[in-house]
Design a protein around this motif. Structure first.
Motif, PDB file in Angstrom:
ATOM      1  N   GLU A   1       0.850  -1.178   0.000  1.00 51.89           N
ATOM      2  CA  GLU A   1       0.000   0.000   0.000  1.00 51.89           C
ATOM      3  C   GLU A   1       0.885   1.226   0.000  1.00 51.89           C
ATOM      4  OE1 GLU A   1      -2.471  -0.033   3.561  1.00 51.89           O
ATOM      5  OE2 GLU A   1      -0.893   0.866   4.737  1.00 51.89           O
ATOM      6  N   VAL A   2       0.346   2.322  -0.484  1.00 47.95           N
ATOM      7  CA  VAL A   2       1.040   3.599  -0.441  1.00 47.95           C
ATOM      8  C   VAL A   2       0.513   4.321   0.798  1.00 47.95           C
ATOM      9  CG1 VAL A   2       1.518   5.743  -1.675  1.00 47.95           C
ATOM     10  CG2 VAL A   2       1.151   3.624  -2.950  1.00 47.95           C
ATOM     11  N   TYR A   3       1.426   4.847   1.616  1.00 53.27           N
ATOM     12  CA  TYR A   3       1.054   5.390   2.919  1.00 53.27           C
ATOM     13  C   TYR A   3       1.359   6.883   2.993  1.00 53.27           C
ATOM     14  CZ  TYR A   3       1.241   6.109   7.995  1.00 53.27           C
ATOM     15  OH  TYR A   3       1.059   6.571   9.272  1.00 53.27           O
ATOM     16  N   PHE A   4       0.341   7.653   3.378  1.00 54.08           N
ATOM     17  CA  PHE A   4       0.469   9.089   3.579  1.00 54.08           C
ATOM     18  C   PHE A   4       0.072   9.422   5.013  1.00 54.08           C
ATOM     19  CE2 PHE A   4      -0.203   8.615  -0.922  1.00 54.08           C
ATOM     20  CZ  PHE A   4       0.594   9.595  -1.513  1.00 54.08           C
ATOM     21  N   GLU A   5       0.579  10.548   5.509  1.00 56.45           N
ATOM     22  CA  GLU A   5       0.169  11.058   6.811  1.00 56.45           C
ATOM     23  C   GLU A   5      -0.290  12.496   6.662  1.00 56.45           C
ATOM     24  OE1 GLU A   5       3.396  10.648   9.593  1.00 56.45           O
ATOM     25  OE2 GLU A   5       2.895   8.543   9.973  1.00 56.45           O
ATOM     26  N   THR A   6      -1.311  12.844   7.439  1.00 61.01           N
ATOM     27  CA  THR A   6      -1.774  14.218   7.509  1.00 61.01           C
ATOM     28  C   THR A   6      -2.411  14.466   8.867  1.00 61.01           C
ATOM     29  OG1 THR A   6      -3.220  15.915   6.563  1.00 61.01           O
ATOM     30  CG2 THR A   6      -3.958  13.617   6.367  1.00 61.01           C
ATOM     31  N   ALA A   7      -2.134  15.618   9.423  1.00 61.62           N
ATOM     32  CA  ALA A   7      -2.784  16.003  10.674  1.00 61.62           C
ATOM     33  C   ALA A   7      -4.252  16.318  10.435  1.00 61.62           C
ATOM     34  CB  ALA A   7      -2.067  17.206  11.281  1.00 61.62           C
ATOM     35  N   GLU A   8      -4.632  16.478   9.178  1.00 62.74           N
ATOM     36  CA  GLU A   8      -6.015  16.804   8.811  1.00 62.74           C
ATOM     37  C   GLU A   8      -6.712  15.585   8.202  1.00 62.74           C
ATOM     38  OE1 GLU A   8      -6.267  20.879   6.982  1.00 62.74           O
ATOM     39  OE2 GLU A   8      -4.091  20.557   6.938  1.00 62.74           O
ATOM     40  N   VAL A   9      -6.581  14.447   8.869  1.00 64.88           N
ATOM     41  CA  VAL A   9      -7.105  13.200   8.316  1.00 64.88           C
ATOM     42  C   VAL A   9      -8.636  13.242   8.156  1.00 64.88           C
ATOM     43  CG1 VAL A   9      -7.245  11.919  10.506  1.00 64.88           C
ATOM     44  CG2 VAL A   9      -6.803  10.690   8.372  1.00 64.88           C
ATOM     45  N   GLU A  10      -9.339  13.952   9.037  1.00 65.49           N
ATOM     46  CA  GLU A  10     -10.797  14.063   8.909  1.00 65.49           C
ATOM     47  C   GLU A  10     -11.175  14.811   7.629  1.00 65.49           C
ATOM     48  OE1 GLU A  10      -9.162  15.198  11.637  1.00 65.49           O
ATOM     49  OE2 GLU A  10      -9.774  13.856  13.257  1.00 65.49           O
ATOM     50  N   ALA A  11     -10.460  15.909   7.365  1.00 62.25           N
ATOM     51  CA  ALA A  11     -10.731  16.689   6.153  1.00 62.25           C
ATOM     52  C   ALA A  11     -10.437  15.866   4.908  1.00 62.25           C
ATOM     53  CB  ALA A  11      -9.909  17.975   6.157  1.00 62.25           C
ATOM     54  N   LEU A  12      -9.351  15.109   4.931  1.00 59.29           N
ATOM     55  CA  LEU A  12      -9.030  14.263   3.792  1.00 59.29           C
ATOM     56  C   LEU A  12     -10.103  13.196   3.588  1.00 59.29           C
ATOM     57  CD1 LEU A  12      -7.220  13.412   1.485  1.00 59.29           C
ATOM     58  CD2 LEU A  12      -5.954  11.997   3.108  1.00 59.29           C
ATOM     59  N   ALA A  13     -10.573  12.603   4.669  1.00 58.66           N
ATOM     60  CA  ALA A  13     -11.638  11.600   4.557  1.00 58.66           C
ATOM     61  C   ALA A  13     -12.872  12.218   3.900  1.00 58.66           C
ATOM     62  CB  ALA A  13     -11.982  11.028   5.932  1.00 58.66           C
ATOM     63  N   GLY A  14     -13.163  13.480   4.222  1.00 54.91           N
ATOM     64  CA  GLY A  14     -14.273  14.177   3.583  1.00 54.91           C
ATOM     65  C   GLY A  14     -14.046  14.362   2.099  1.00 54.91           C
ATOM     66  N   ARG A  15     -12.834  14.736   1.714  1.00 54.00           N
ATOM     67  CA  ARG A  15     -12.520  14.905   0.285  1.00 54.00           C
ATOM     68  C   ARG A  15     -12.633  13.583  -0.459  1.00 54.00           C
ATOM     69  NH1 ARG A  15      -7.129  18.484   0.000  1.00 54.00           N
ATOM     70  NH2 ARG A  15      -6.606  16.842  -1.467  1.00 54.00           N
ATOM     71  N   VAL A  16     -12.168  12.518   0.153  1.00 50.80           N
ATOM     72  CA  VAL A  16     -12.251  11.188  -0.461  1.00 50.80           C
ATOM     73  C   VAL A  16     -13.719  10.807  -0.671  1.00 50.80           C
ATOM     74  CG1 VAL A  16     -11.838   8.730   0.001  1.00 50.80           C
ATOM     75  CG2 VAL A  16      -9.993  10.394   0.337  1.00 50.80           C
ATOM     76  N   ALA A  17     -14.544  11.055   0.342  1.00 49.48           N
ATOM     77  CA  ALA A  17     -15.982  10.741   0.230  1.00 49.48           C
ATOM     78  C   ALA A  17     -16.641  11.585  -0.852  1.00 49.48           C
ATOM     79  CB  ALA A  17     -16.666  10.961   1.577  1.00 49.48           C
ATOM     80  N   GLU A  18     -16.349  12.881  -0.884  1.00 52.47           N
ATOM     81  CA  GLU A  18     -16.932  13.770  -1.893  1.00 52.47           C
ATOM     82  C   GLU A  18     -16.565  13.344  -3.304  1.00 52.47           C
ATOM     83  OE1 GLU A  18     -15.811  17.822  -1.062  1.00 52.47           O
ATOM     84  OE2 GLU A  18     -16.708  17.729   0.952  1.00 52.47           O
ATOM     85  N   ALA A  19     -15.377  12.810  -3.469  1.00 50.97           N
ATOM     86  CA  ALA A  19     -14.916  12.378  -4.790  1.00 50.97           C
ATOM     87  C   ALA A  19     -15.475  11.017  -5.188  1.00 50.97           C
ATOM     88  CB  ALA A  19     -13.392  12.350  -4.810  1.00 50.97           C
ATOM     89  N   GLY A  20     -16.184  10.352  -4.275  1.00 53.66           N
ATOM     90  CA  GLY A  20     -16.762   9.046  -4.594  1.00 53.66           C
ATOM     91  C   GLY A  20     -15.733   7.945  -4.732  1.00 53.66           C
ATOM     92  N   VAL A  21     -14.625   8.084  -4.025  1.00 54.49           N
ATOM     93  CA  VAL A  21     -13.543   7.108  -4.090  1.00 54.49           C
ATOM     94  C   VAL A  21     -13.987   5.812  -3.412  1.00 54.49           C
ATOM     95  CG1 VAL A  21     -11.178   6.634  -3.313  1.00 54.49           C
ATOM     96  CG2 VAL A  21     -11.792   8.914  -4.158  1.00 54.49           C
ATOM     97  N   ARG A  22     -13.624   4.675  -4.020  1.00 56.66           N
ATOM     98  CA  ARG A  22     -13.962   3.373  -3.448  1.00 56.66           C
ATOM     99  C   ARG A  22     -13.105   3.138  -2.204  1.00 56.66           C
ATOM    100  NH1 ARG A  22     -12.526  -2.416  -4.495  1.00 56.66           N
ATOM    101  NH2 ARG A  22     -10.863  -1.664  -5.848  1.00 56.66           N
ATOM    102  N   LEU A  23     -13.774   2.837  -1.105  1.00 56.49           N
ATOM    103  CA  LEU A  23     -13.106   2.642   0.179  1.00 56.49           C
ATOM    104  C   LEU A  23     -12.838   1.178   0.470  1.00 56.49           C
ATOM    105  CD1 LEU A  23     -15.244   4.964   2.497  1.00 56.49           C
ATOM    106  CD2 LEU A  23     -13.056   5.504   1.410  1.00 56.49           C
TER     107      LEU A  23
END
Length: 162
Positions: A72-94
Motif C-alpha cells: 500500500e502507499v502510505y500518507f500522513e496528515t494532521a487533517e485526516v478528517e478533512a481528507l476523509a471528507g474529500r475522499v468521500a466527496e470524490a466518490g472514491v472506493r473505500l
C-alpha cells in the motif's frame, strides 16, 4: 491541507526472511521493530501479510493468495478528517472509512483509480499527543499504541524509564 508521503508498505509472508533481506542484502537500518510491523530508516516498512489480512482486510477481499494486496502507499496528515471528507466527496472506493486502528491511530484506506491501495493516517506523534491530552500516562500510551515506552517519552519530550 498538508499531506505527506511517508512510506511504501510491503506485505510480506515471512517477516524474519524479509527483514533479513532488507537489512543484510540491501543494508537498510531498522528504525522500529514491532514484530509484525518493521519500519526502516528512510521510510520503507514491512507488515506481516497474515497479520494484515486478519487485522485489516478480513471479509473485505477474496480469501487465499489475493487476500491482501502486496503493498500500500502510505500518507500522513494532521487533517485526516478533512481528507476523509474529500475522499468521500470524490466518490472514491473505500476499503474502510476513517476509523481508529487497534494501535489508536486514525486512518482511512481507499483505492486509487487503478486499484492500488492507499492509506492516509494521522502521524503517530499526533496520536501520542492526543492520548496524552486525554490523560493517559506514558506507560498507558505505550501499551495502547504498541510503541516502545522510550519512543512515547521522546515524542512527548519526557524522560523515560529503562
Amino acid at each position: 491541507m498538508d499531506i505527506t508521503f511517508r512510506s511504501m508498505v510491503l506485505f510480506v509472508r515471512d517477516m524474519e526472511i524479509s527483514k533479513a533481506f532488507y537489512t543484510d542484502v540491501l543494508g537498510q537500518k531498522v528504525e522500529l521493530d514491532l514484530g509484525v510491523n518493521v519500519g526502516f530508516v528512510g521510510g520503507l516498512a514491512l507488515w506481516d501479510r497474515a497479520y494484515v489480512n486478519d487485522l485489516l482486510y478480513a471479509g473485505k477481499m477474496p480469501p487465499g493468495e489475493a487476500a491482501a494486496p502486496p503493498m500500500e502507499v502510505y500518507f500522513e496528515t494532521a487533517e485526516v478528517e478533512a481528507l476523509a471528507g474529500r475522499v468521500a466527496e470524490a466518490g472514491v472506493r473505500l476499503l474502510h472509512p476513517l476509523k481508529e486502528q487497534p494501535w489508536a491511530q486514525r486512518a482511512i484506506r481507499f483505492f486509487d483509480p487503478d486499484g492500488h491501495l492507499v492509506e492516509a493516517a494521522e502521524p503517530m506523534p499526533a496520536v501520542v499527543a492526543r492520548l496524552a491530552a486525554e490523560g493517559l500516562s506514558d506507560a498507558a500510551i505505550s501499551e495502547r499504541t504498541t510503541l516502545p515506552r522510550q519512543v512515547v517519552a521522546a515524542m512527548l519530550g519526557n524522560e523515560c524509564c529503562d
